[in-house]
Design a protein around this motif. Structure first.
Motif, PDB file in Angstrom:
ATOM      1  N   PHE A   1      63.378  38.820 -18.678  1.00 59.42           N
ATOM      2  CA  PHE A   1      63.181  38.749 -18.113  1.00 59.42           C
ATOM      3  C   PHE A   1      65.062  39.481 -18.150  1.00 59.42           C
ATOM      4  O   PHE A   1      65.545  40.580 -17.417  1.00 59.42           O
ATOM      5  CB  PHE A   1      64.137  37.655 -16.814  1.00 59.42           C
ATOM      6  CG  PHE A   1      62.560  37.441 -15.796  1.00 59.42           C
ATOM      7  CD1 PHE A   1      61.828  37.054 -16.208  1.00 59.42           C
ATOM      8  CD2 PHE A   1      62.809  38.113 -14.776  1.00 59.42           C
ATOM      9  CE1 PHE A   1      60.377  36.345 -16.109  1.00 59.42           C
ATOM     10  CE2 PHE A   1      61.353  37.371 -13.910  1.00 59.42           C
ATOM     11  CZ  PHE A   1      60.011  36.654 -14.186  1.00 59.42           C
ATOM     12  N   GLY A   2      66.024  38.842 -18.428  1.00 55.03           N
ATOM     13  CA  GLY A   2      67.190  39.209 -18.466  1.00 55.03           C
ATOM     14  C   GLY A   2      67.447  40.523 -19.102  1.00 55.03           C
ATOM     15  O   GLY A   2      67.797  41.968 -18.825  1.00 55.03           O
TER      16      GLY A   2
ATOM     17  N   ARG B   1      63.629  42.851 -19.322  1.00 54.97           N
ATOM     18  CA  ARG B   1      63.301  43.935 -17.849  1.00 54.97           C
ATOM     19  C   ARG B   1      65.008  44.248 -17.537  1.00 54.97           C
ATOM     20  O   ARG B   1      65.310  44.636 -15.904  1.00 54.97           O
ATOM     21  CB  ARG B   1      63.175  42.753 -16.967  1.00 54.97           C
ATOM     22  CG  ARG B   1      61.767  42.553 -17.410  1.00 54.97           C
ATOM     23  CD  ARG B   1      60.966  41.807 -16.571  1.00 54.97           C
ATOM     24  NE  ARG B   1      59.664  41.229 -16.654  1.00 54.97           N
ATOM     25  CZ  ARG B   1      58.926  40.173 -16.140  1.00 54.97           C
ATOM     26  NH1 ARG B   1      59.721  40.230 -14.808  1.00 54.97           N
ATOM     27  NH2 ARG B   1      57.773  39.834 -16.463  1.00 54.97           N
TER      28      ARG B   1
ATOM     29  N   ARG C   1      67.437  42.463 -16.783  1.00 54.69           N
ATOM     30  CA  ARG C   1      68.334  41.440 -14.644  1.00 54.69           C
ATOM     31  C   ARG C   1      69.380  41.160 -15.223  1.00 54.69           C
ATOM     32  O   ARG C   1      68.895  39.794 -15.451  1.00 54.69           O
ATOM     33  CB  ARG C   1      67.008  40.938 -14.636  1.00 54.69           C
ATOM     34  CG  ARG C   1      65.711  41.496 -14.159  1.00 54.69           C
ATOM     35  CD  ARG C   1      65.958  42.037 -12.760  1.00 54.69           C
ATOM     36  NE  ARG C   1      66.110  40.801 -11.786  1.00 54.69           N
ATOM     37  CZ  ARG C   1      65.603  39.976 -11.035  1.00 54.69           C
ATOM     38  NH1 ARG C   1      64.294  40.593 -10.871  1.00 54.69           N
ATOM     39  NH2 ARG C   1      65.752  39.162 -10.266  1.00 54.69           N
TER      40      ARG C   1
ATOM     41  N   ASP D   1      71.076  39.636 -13.615  1.00 51.42           N
ATOM     42  CA  ASP D   1      71.597  38.740 -12.594  1.00 51.42           C
ATOM     43  C   ASP D   1      71.330  37.970 -13.139  1.00 51.42           C
ATOM     44  O   ASP D   1      71.473  36.244 -13.401  1.00 51.42           O
ATOM     45  CB  ASP D   1      71.140  39.434 -10.579  1.00 51.42           C
ATOM     46  CG  ASP D   1      69.497  39.169 -11.039  1.00 51.42           C
ATOM     47  OD1 ASP D   1      69.077  39.828 -12.595  1.00 51.42           O
ATOM     48  OD2 ASP D   1      69.229  39.532  -9.766  1.00 51.42           O
TER      49      ASP D   1
END
Lengths: 214, 337
Positions: free
Chosen positions: A176-177, A180, A182, A184
């Motif tokens: 995710f981080g 993608r 992201r 947060d």
């Protein structure tokens, strides 16, 4: 949704770390005791076994974890039926941690004053009695610290387990981080990891202090 | 009780060290036997040969009629349970309380828990630490730690107690009380005590017999009083020199008494002799002047032991007679000048 994902990842990390720590302790303790006790001048001095175990442990420790994980895939599949997922990740994590834990056990045993061992011998203790009644109890505070170091190390290693679909916080941060963008999620997982490691270290320090009567 | 026959031990290495060289030693039952020597003399190795913590390269170790060096490991462990040992640095288990430390050898010997409890309570009483049963060694002073060590060593009712520099890490006051405890244990329980030390006062205080070691060889052995008053070996004399200032300043020995003849004598008195007025008798009988240069009186275990260096001044003939008189009084006499 995100919190659920985070919670899921935390659980996966904990399962991997706790299970592999337990396995590492189970095998690392006897291995470390064997390393220490067969070393020159110790209670079960044996050059051949000492050198052999030392070599095995060194080989185990010199293989980078990411390579070990891939290299033992056939073994993992044979042992747990799959090479993907959290359960599968426990196998390489344990194998990496056993020699590490064994070295920590060995050094904890070496810390014990030789005079105490000599005193036990002078009272007619057998090697077995010395191991159970002297070495393990006298080293217990150091052993707990060693266990803590192993656990914290496994938190780090478990992040790499994402590479074989092991899941966990590290995997989440990468997928995710990083992939993608992201930021947060990246921050949240890192904060969670920091809290996790901090808590483990504090618990270990506290338990070790409790056990130390020096 | 203990008989060491032809014990040799060499440590191989870059330079081979002959720690023990064909040592023969007989240690009588129920006595306190001291082995003295400076560090590196081999005394620690010799002590460890008695319970085979050090295995000699050659020789036989006999304790209480059993030859230990040919026993199987299991038999040796049984035999060791009947030999207590205490150490310079106490070597207590830091993770166990005082009571648990004393119980340790009982656990090793397989004594049932009930019996262990009873014995531990009794041992705590003997060494005067009943109130410290639940303390950990880290909370004790050096003297208290050694008392725990002694209680632990006595737990299996040993026939022999081996003491490895047991008082060397203690201050003089504590040393005295620990020695007193050892002596009372020796008297009450009748067990044989072998101790090694580099301190003459320890030998003087409690030992019945002494062996003087140097370079891995027993240079001299015998009753303490004999070795102190009539040391035969150079090693024994060297060890004694530190204890009793026997070096009289040369100016005193060789001063010129206006040409008058003089003698300087060293007298040693042991036991009853130390109380008798031999000097004043001599002065009255032979009309010589006596000048005391140095004197001291010590207690050697239970015997008073005195030493006196006197200068006699007078005509040659009377001096000879006076010296003859002293010799006839069974006083240890050495003519220094």
């Amino acid at each position: 949704m995100l919190w659920q994902t985070l919670w899921q990842a935390l659980q996966e990390t904990l399962i991997m770390v706790v299970a592999s720590t337990l396995i590492a302790a189970l095998f690392g303790l006897p291995l470390g005791l064997a390393l220490a006790c067969t070393s020159p001048g110790h209670i079960l001095e044996n050059r051949v076994i000492s050198k052999l175990l030392g070599a095995i442990v060194n080989v185990g420790r010199s293989i980078p974890f990411i390579i070990l994980m891939v290299a033992i895939i056939p073994f993992t599949r044979w042992l747990v039926g799959t090479s993907i997922g959290t359960t599968a990740a426990i196998v390489p994590l344990s194998i990496a941690a056993i020699p590490f834990a064994a070295r920590l056990v060995e050094s904890a045993i070496f810390e014990i004053d030789r005079g105490v061992i000599e005193a036990a011998q002078s009272m007619g203790s057998s090697p077995w009695q010395i191991i159970w009644k002297v070495l393990i109890p006298e080293a217990r505070a150091s052993l707990v610290l060693g266990l803590t170091i192993t656990t914290v190390n496994l938190v780090g290693y478990s992040a790499m387990a994402g590479a074989i679909g092991g899941g966990g916080l590290g995997d989440l941060a990468i997928r995710f981080g990083y992939q993608r963008f992201r930021g947060d999620v990246m921050l949240q997982t890192v904060i969670l990891l920091v809290i996790l490691v901090q808590a483990m270290q504090m618990l270990g320090d506290w338990a070790s202090r409790k056990l130390s009567k020096r | 009780m203990i008989h060491l026959k032809g014990i040799s031990k060499t440590y191989s290495g870059a330079r081979a060290v002959h720690a023990l060289n064909n040592v023969d030693l007989q240690i009588p039952a129920g006595k306190i036997f001291g082995i003295i020597g400076s560090s590196g003399a081999g005394k620690s190795t010799l002590l460890r040969c008695i319970n085979l913590l050090e295995v000699p390269d050659a020789g036989e170790v006999w304790v209480g009629g059993t030859r230990l060096d040919t026993l199987t490991p299991r038999e040796l462990r049984r035999a060791r349970q009947k030999m207590g040992m205490i150490f310079q640095h106490f070597n207590l288990l830091t993770s166990r309380t005082v009571a648990e430390n004393i119980a340790f050898p009982l656990e090793i010997a397989g004594v049932p828990a009930k019996e262990r409890q009873r014995k531990v309570a009794n041992l705590l009483e003997i060494v005067g630490l009943a109130d410290k049963a639940q303390a950990y060694p880290a909370q004790l002073s050096g003297g208290q730690k050694q008392r725990v060590g002694i209680a632990r060593a006595l737990a299996n009712d040993p026939q022999v107690l081996l003491c490895d520099e047991a008082t060397s890490a203690l201050d003089p006051e504590t040393t005295k009380s620990v020695l007193k405890l050892l002596q009372s244990i020796n008297q009450r329980l009748g067990l044989t005590i072998v101790l090694i030390t580099h301190e003459m006062p320890v030998i003087q205080e409690i030992c019945d017999f002494v062996a003087v070691m140097e370079n891995g060889i027993v240079q001299e052995t015998g009753p303490v009083i004999d070795v102190f008053t009539r040391p035969q070996s150079e090693a024994a004399r060297r060890m004694l020199r530190g204890t009793f200032a026997q070096n009289i300043p040369p100016e005193l020995l060789h001063r010129n008494n206006n040409g008058e003849p003089h003698r300087v004598l060293k007298l040693s008195f042991v036991g009853e002799r130390a109380h008798e007025p031999i000097i004043s008798q001599m002065v009255q009988h032979f009309k010589v002047d006596a000048n005391i240069l140095f004197g001291r009186i010590d207690q050697m275990k239970d015997l008073p032991f005195g030493m006196l260096v006197i200068e006699l001044v007078g005509p040659e003939e009377q001096l000879d007679q006076a010296v003859g008189f002293l010799e006839s009084q069974h006083v240890e006499l050495e003519v220094l000048v």
